[in-house]
Enzyme design. Structure first.
Site, PDB file in Angstrom:
ATOM      1  N   LYS A  68      19.615  86.181  17.379  1.00  0.00           N
ATOM      2  CA  LYS A  68      20.704  85.977  17.032  1.00  0.00           C
ATOM      3  C   LYS A  68      20.846  85.562  15.700  1.00  0.00           C
ATOM      4  O   LYS A  68      19.984  85.218  14.849  1.00  0.00           O
ATOM      5  CB  LYS A  68      20.837  84.263  17.785  1.00  0.00           C
ATOM      6  CG  LYS A  68      22.302  83.942  18.216  1.00  0.00           C
ATOM      7  CD  LYS A  68      22.619  82.979  19.026  1.00  0.00           C
ATOM      8  CE  LYS A  68      23.856  82.705  19.800  1.00  0.00           C
ATOM      9  NZ  LYS A  68      23.982  81.863  20.705  1.00  0.00           N
ATOM     10  N   GLU A  87      27.703  72.961  34.206  1.00  0.00           N
ATOM     11  CA  GLU A  87      28.907  71.806  34.340  1.00  0.00           C
ATOM     12  C   GLU A  87      28.815  71.159  35.815  1.00  0.00           C
ATOM     13  O   GLU A  87      28.715  69.930  36.008  1.00  0.00           O
ATOM     14  CB  GLU A  87      29.969  72.102  33.931  1.00  0.00           C
ATOM     15  CG  GLU A  87      30.197  72.529  32.549  1.00  0.00           C
ATOM     16  CD  GLU A  87      29.741  73.884  31.916  1.00  0.00           C
ATOM     17  OE1 GLU A  87      29.402  74.762  32.880  1.00  0.00           O
ATOM     18  OE2 GLU A  87      29.646  74.114  30.854  1.00  0.00           O
ATOM     19  N   ARG A 106      35.149  73.417  35.384  1.00  0.00           N
ATOM     20  CA  ARG A 106      34.378  74.157  36.171  1.00  0.00           C
ATOM     21  C   ARG A 106      33.962  72.975  37.267  1.00  0.00           C
ATOM     22  O   ARG A 106      33.596  73.588  38.626  1.00  0.00           O
ATOM     23  CB  ARG A 106      33.117  74.441  35.840  1.00  0.00           C
ATOM     24  CG  ARG A 106      33.032  75.664  34.943  1.00  0.00           C
ATOM     25  CD  ARG A 106      32.690  76.642  35.700  1.00  0.00           C
ATOM     26  NE  ARG A 106      33.146  78.159  35.032  1.00  0.00           N
ATOM     27  CZ  ARG A 106      32.326  78.791  34.464  1.00  0.00           C
ATOM     28  NH1 ARG A 106      30.996  78.410  34.019  1.00  0.00           N
ATOM     29  NH2 ARG A 106      32.871  80.177  34.077  1.00  0.00           N
TER      30      ARG A 106
HETATM   31  C1  LIG Z   1      31.404  77.327  31.185  1.00  0.00           C
HETATM   32  C2  LIG Z   1      30.766  77.146  29.469  1.00  0.00           C
HETATM   33  N1  LIG Z   1      30.161  76.298  29.229  1.00  0.00           N
HETATM   34  C3  LIG Z   1      29.764  76.142  27.833  1.00  0.00           C
HETATM   35  C4  LIG Z   1      30.359  77.166  27.071  1.00  0.00           C
HETATM   36  C5  LIG Z   1      30.101  77.156  25.632  1.00  0.00           C
HETATM   37  N2  LIG Z   1      29.273  78.305  25.065  1.00  0.00           N
HETATM   38  C6  LIG Z   1      29.742  79.399  24.500  1.00  0.00           C
HETATM   39  S1  LIG Z   1      28.503  80.390  24.180  1.00  0.00           S
HETATM   40  C7  LIG Z   1      27.265  79.443  24.503  1.00  0.00           C
HETATM   41  C8  LIG Z   1      26.108  79.932  24.559  1.00  0.00           C
HETATM   42  C9  LIG Z   1      25.764  81.100  25.512  1.00  0.00           C
HETATM   43  O1  LIG Z   1      24.479  81.401  25.302  1.00  0.00           O
HETATM   44  P1  LIG Z   1      24.042  82.959  25.744  1.00  0.00           P
HETATM   45  O2  LIG Z   1      24.452  83.166  27.115  1.00  0.00           O
HETATM   46  O3  LIG Z   1      22.460  83.000  25.609  1.00  0.00           O
HETATM   47  O4  LIG Z   1      24.672  84.138  24.753  1.00  0.00           O
HETATM   48  P2  LIG Z   1      24.499  83.904  23.102  1.00  0.00           P
HETATM   49  O5  LIG Z   1      25.437  83.168  22.691  1.00  0.00           O
HETATM   50  O6  LIG Z   1      23.074  83.703  22.959  1.00  0.00           O
HETATM   51  O7  LIG Z   1      24.372  85.450  22.967  1.00  0.00           O
HETATM   52  C10 LIG Z   1      27.852  78.459  25.235  1.00  0.00           C
HETATM   53  C11 LIG Z   1      27.207  77.265  25.829  1.00  0.00           C
HETATM   54  C12 LIG Z   1      31.119  78.049  27.682  1.00  0.00           C
HETATM   55  N3  LIG Z   1      31.708  79.342  26.806  1.00  0.00           N
HETATM   56  N4  LIG Z   1      31.299  78.382  28.936  1.00  0.00           N
END
Ligand SMILES: Cc1ncc(C[n+]2csc(CCOP(=O)(O)OP(=O)(O)O)c2C)c(N)n1
Length: 642
Positions: free
Chosen positions: A282, A369, A397
Site C-alpha cells: 500500500k 459490521e 449493513r
Molecule cells: C462496509 C464497509 N466498511 C468499512 C469501509 C471503510 N473502508 C474503506 S477501504 C477499507 C479498507 C479495505 O481494505 P482492503 O480490502 O484490504 O483494501 P486496500 O485498501 O488495502 O486496498 C475500509 C475499512 C467500507 N468502505 N465499507
C-alpha cells in the site's frame, strides 16, 4: 510521459508490447502522485493497485470483459486508463469524478462501489448471467485482503465454489485494511505466503514434466493434476480445495509481466472460479511513506518530495471523533464493564486511542459490521456494556442485527454513529443520511444527536447507563471548541433543551448539527423583528412530546431541521406525534432536511447550503413560511369579504 499521454482507452494500452507495460505503470504511478499531491484522494490505496489495473486492462478485453472493483477507492489507475486521465484532478470535488466507481460515470465501471466486500457477489451474478444468456466474456473481481474477510465476500465464495462458475478473483493482498489487517483470514493468507516452496515446487514439477519430448500434451494434463495435488498438500486451509477455488500465486503485484502471465493462466481455467493472489504494498512509490501513515490509504494534498501535508495555520478545534475517543477512555477507566469496538475504522472513529489504552477491552473486528453488532449483543447478554463506533453509512449493513439481536432482546448496546449527515467528498455511498429512518421504526432503542461535543460526552454516558439499546448520531469534522472539562452527565431521556424562548409565532426544533445554524438564523431573524423559539431536540426517540405538543398549541408554525433524509426522519416523527394528537390543523409544520434524491459528492458546506441546511437557509425558510401564512390569511379575509 512516453506512453500515458497516448492512452485514451484500454484499447490503446493493448496495442503495446508486454515489455513496455512496466513503464506505463511507472507513468501512471507518477500521474497519481502528481494529481493527488495537489488535490488529495485515496493515494496510498491507489498507488498499491497500479500494476494490477494495467495488467487487468491489458489481459482482459474491457469493457466487454467485466472488471469489478471492491470499494473502488484503489481504482485511480483504472480511471486513468479508461479515458478519465484528464479529469482525475477533479476527483471527489463537486461536479468532478467520483472517488469510487459509478456505473453512470463510465462504461468501464461495471458495478458501483464505495462499501466493502461487494465485488465477489456482483461478479458472480454477472458470471451466472453470462452463462444463462450464453455469452462468453470474462468476469474478474478485484478485492483487497481485508474486504475478502467481510461476510458478503465469504458468502460469495461459498456460492461460487458450489456453482463452479467461470470467475476470476484477483486478490490485492497488502496486509492492510486502513489500519493493519486483522483476523484469522489475514493469518491464513500469511501462511500461504509462508509456503514459498509451493510455487517453486509447482514450477519445477511442471517444467520437468512438460519438457519431456513427444509426451508434452498428455504430460501437461498430468502435470496439472500433480500441481493441484501439491496445492492441496502445501496450501493450508480450505479455500482452495474444499471451497472449490483454484489458486494461482502468489505473484508480485508490482511486476506487470508476472501479473499478465498469471491472469492469462487464470483465463484458461473454464471449469470453476480461480483466485490469483497478488502481493502488493500500500502506498507503493509514496515519498517517505513511513513519515505519513495515511500514505497507506488516503491523503489530503501533500508535498510531492517529502510526502508531508502542508501545516495549517489555523488552530484546529478537536473533532467529534477525537472527543469520542478521549471520552471513551475516560468512561472505560471509571467502569470496567464498558467494552469498545470498531469495524476496521480505528482512526476514523477515534478507537485507535481506546485500542492503545485498553487492548483487553477494545476490539477491531475488521470489515464485519454485521458480526460486530451481534458480537456486542452477546457481550451485553453477559452484563458488559459494549459501545460500537461504526459510521452511520456502514451501520446500514447491520440493520437486521440491530433489530433482531439487540433491540428485540432489549440489550444494552451503544451505537456511536460517526459521520452522520453529509460527509462531503466521499459522496453518496458514504453520506450518513438514513440512520434516523432505519432506526426509528423499531421499539427498544433510544436515538439522540448532540448539538456540540460537550453534549456528545453526556450522550455517551446516557447511552451506556441506559439499560437498553441507544444510538448517537454525530457529524464528521470539528466540534465548536466548547468547554468539555465537566464530567459527562446522564441526560434525562426524551427531554429536549429550549435554547431560545421567544414570544413570537415561530418555533424551530433543530437536531444535532442543525442546532447552531438554527440559533444563528434566530439571531438574524430577530434583527428583522421576527422572534423565534429555538429548541435543541437532543432526542429523536423518544421525542419530547410534552414540549412539542405545547409548542403546537402556542405557535403558529414549527420548523424542524435535520441533517438527514426527510423521509422517515426526525421531522416525520414530529408530524406523526402531532397527527396522533389531532394538532395538525392547529399548527403548520415545515420540515427541513435532505430531499428524496441521491446526494452527490462535494464540499459539505456547499451541499448543505444547496438544501437550505445552514443559518441562511433556515432564516429564508422562516421568512417564506411567514409569507405563505400571511397570504393564506389575506386569502381567507378576501373570501369572507366576498
Ligand atoms: C462496509 C464497509 N466498511 C468499512 C469501509 C471503510 N473502508 C474503506 S477501504 C477499507 C479498507 C479495505 O481494505 P482492503 O480490502 O484490504 O483494501 P486496500 O485498501 O488495502 O486496498 C475500509 C475499512 C467500507 N468502505 N465499507
Amino acid at each position: 510521459m512516453r506512453f500515458l499521454s497516448e492512452i485514451d482507452s484500454p484499447k490503446d494500452l493493448r496495442q503495446l508490447r508486454v515489455e513496455d507495460l512496466q513503464e506505463v505503470a511507472d507513468e501512471v504511478r507518477q500521474f497519481i502522485l502528481d494529481t493527488t499531491s495537489r488535490v488529495g484522494g485515496h493515494t496510498g490505496a491507489s498507488l498499491g493497485a497500479v500494476e494490477l489495473a494495467v495488467a487487468m486492462h491489458y489481459v482482459f478485453d474491457t469493457p466487454k470483459d467485466r472488471l469489478v472493483w471492491d470499494v473502488g477507492h484503489q481504482a485511480y489507475a483504472h480511471k486513468i486508463l479508461t479515458g478519465r486521465r484528464d479529469q482525475l484532478h477533479t476527483i471527489k470535488q463537486y461536479g468532478g469524478l467520483s472517488g469510487f466507481l459509478r456505473r453512470d460515470e463510465s462504461e468501464y465501471d461495471t458495478f458501483g462501489a464505495g462499501h466493502a466486500s461487494t465485488s465477489l457477489s456482483a461478479a458472480l451474478g454477472m458470471a451466472v448471467a453470462r452463462d444463462k444468456i450464453k455469452d462468453d466474456f470474462h468476469v474478474c473481481a478485484l478485492i483487497g485482503d481485508s474486504s475478502l474477510a467481510g461476510g458478503m465476500a465469504m458468502e460469495a465464495i461459498n456460492q461460487a465454489g458450489h456453482l463452479k462458475s467461470r470467475l476470476i478473483v484477483l486478490l490485492n493482498d497488502n496486509e492492510m485494511s486502513i489500519a493493519p489487517a486483522v483476523g484469522g483470514l489475514a493469518r491464513y493468507l500469511n501462511r500461504i505466503k509462508g509456503a514459498q516452496s509451493y510455487q517453486h515446487l509447482k514450477d519445477e514439477i511442471g517444467d520437468t514434466l512438460e519438457s519431456v519430448p513427444h509426451f508434452g500434451e498428455r504430460l501437461r494434463k498430468a502435470a496439472k493434476t500433480v500441481k493441484d495435488a501439491i496445492a492441496a498438500a502445501v496450501l493450508p486451509g480450505a479455500l482452495v480445495n474444499e471451497l472449490g477455488f483454484r489458486y494461482i500465486g502468489y505473484v508480485d503485484g508490482h511486476n506487470v509481466e508476472m501479473l499478465v502471465n498469471a491472469l492469462e493462466e487464470a483465463k484458461k481455467i473454464d471449469d470453476g472460479p480461480v483466485i490469483v493472489h497478488a502481493l502488493t504494498t500500500k502506498g507503493k512509490g509514496f515519498p517517505n511513506p513511513e513519515k505519513n501513515y495515511y500514505a497507506y490509504h488516503a491523503t489530503g494534498p501533500f508535498d510531492i518530495k517529502t510526502g508531508l501535508s502542508p501545516k495549517s495555520s489555523k488552530v484546529s478545534t478537536k473533532t467529534y471523533t477525537q472527543i469520542f475517543g478521549e471520552t471513551m477512555c475516560e468512561l472505560m477507566a471509571a467502569d470496567d464493564k464498558i467494552v469498545a469496538l470498531t469495524a476496521a475504522m480505528p482512526d476514523g472513529t477515534g478507537m485507535d486511542l481506546v485500542l492503545g489504552k485498553f487492548p483487553e477491552r477494545a476490539f477491531d473486528v475488521g470489515i464485519a459490521e454485521q458480526h460486530a453488532v451481534t458480537f456486542c449483543a452477546g457481550m451485553a447478554c453477559e452484563g458488559l456494556k459494549p459501545v460500537a463506533a461504526i459510521y452511520s453509512t456502514f451501520l446500514q449493513r447491520a440493520l437486521d442485527q440491530i433489530i433482531h439481536d439487540v433491540c428485540l432482546q432489549n440489550l444494552n448496546v451503544t451505537f456511536a454513529m460517526d459521520r452522520a449527515g453529509i460527509v462531503g467528498a466521499d459522496g453518496p455511498t458514504h453520506h450518513g443520511l438514513l440512520d434516523i429512518a432505519y432506526l426509528r421504526g423499531y421499539p427498544n432503542i433510544i436515538l439522540m444527536s448532540p448539538k456540540d461535543e460537550a453534549e456528545l460526552r453526556d450522550m455517551m454516558l446516557t447511552s451506556i447507563e441506559h439499560p437498553g439499546a441507544a444510538a448517537i448520531r454525530y457529524p464528521r469534522g470539528s466540534g465548536f471548541g466548547v468547554d468539555i472539562s465537566q464530567k459527562p452527565q446522564v441526560l434525562e431521556i426524551g427531554k429536549s433543551e429550549i435554547l431560545r424562548d421567544a414570544d413570537g409565532e415561530a418555533a424551530i426544533i433543530a437536531l444535532g448539527s442543525m442546532v447552531n445554524p438554527a440559533m444563528e438564523a434566530a439571531k438574524n431573524l430577530a434583527k428583522d423583528g421576527i422572534e423565534a423559539t429555538v429548541v435543541n431536540a437532543r432526542f429523536i426517540k423518544p421525542l419530547d412530546a410534552e414540549l412539542i405538543l405545547a409548542l403546537a398549541q402556542t405557535k403558529r408554525f414549527i420548523i424542524t431541521v435535520e441533517e438527514a433524509y426527510l423521509a422517515g426522519g426526525f421531522g416525520s416523527a414530529i408530524l406523526e406525534l402531532l397527527e396522533e394528537n389531532n394538532l395538525l390543523d392547529k399548527v403548520k409544520v415545515v420540515r427541513m432536511g435532505v430531499p428524496d434524491r441521491i446526494i452527490t459528492h462535494g464540499d459539505p458546506k456547499l451541499l448543505l447550503a444547496k438544501y437550505g441546511l445552514d443559518a441562511d437557509g433556515i432564516y429564508q425558510k422562516v421568512k417564506e413560511t411567514i409569507e405563505v401564512l400571511e397570504e393564506r390569511r389575506a386569502g381567507r379575509k378576501q373570501l369572507k369579504i366576498a
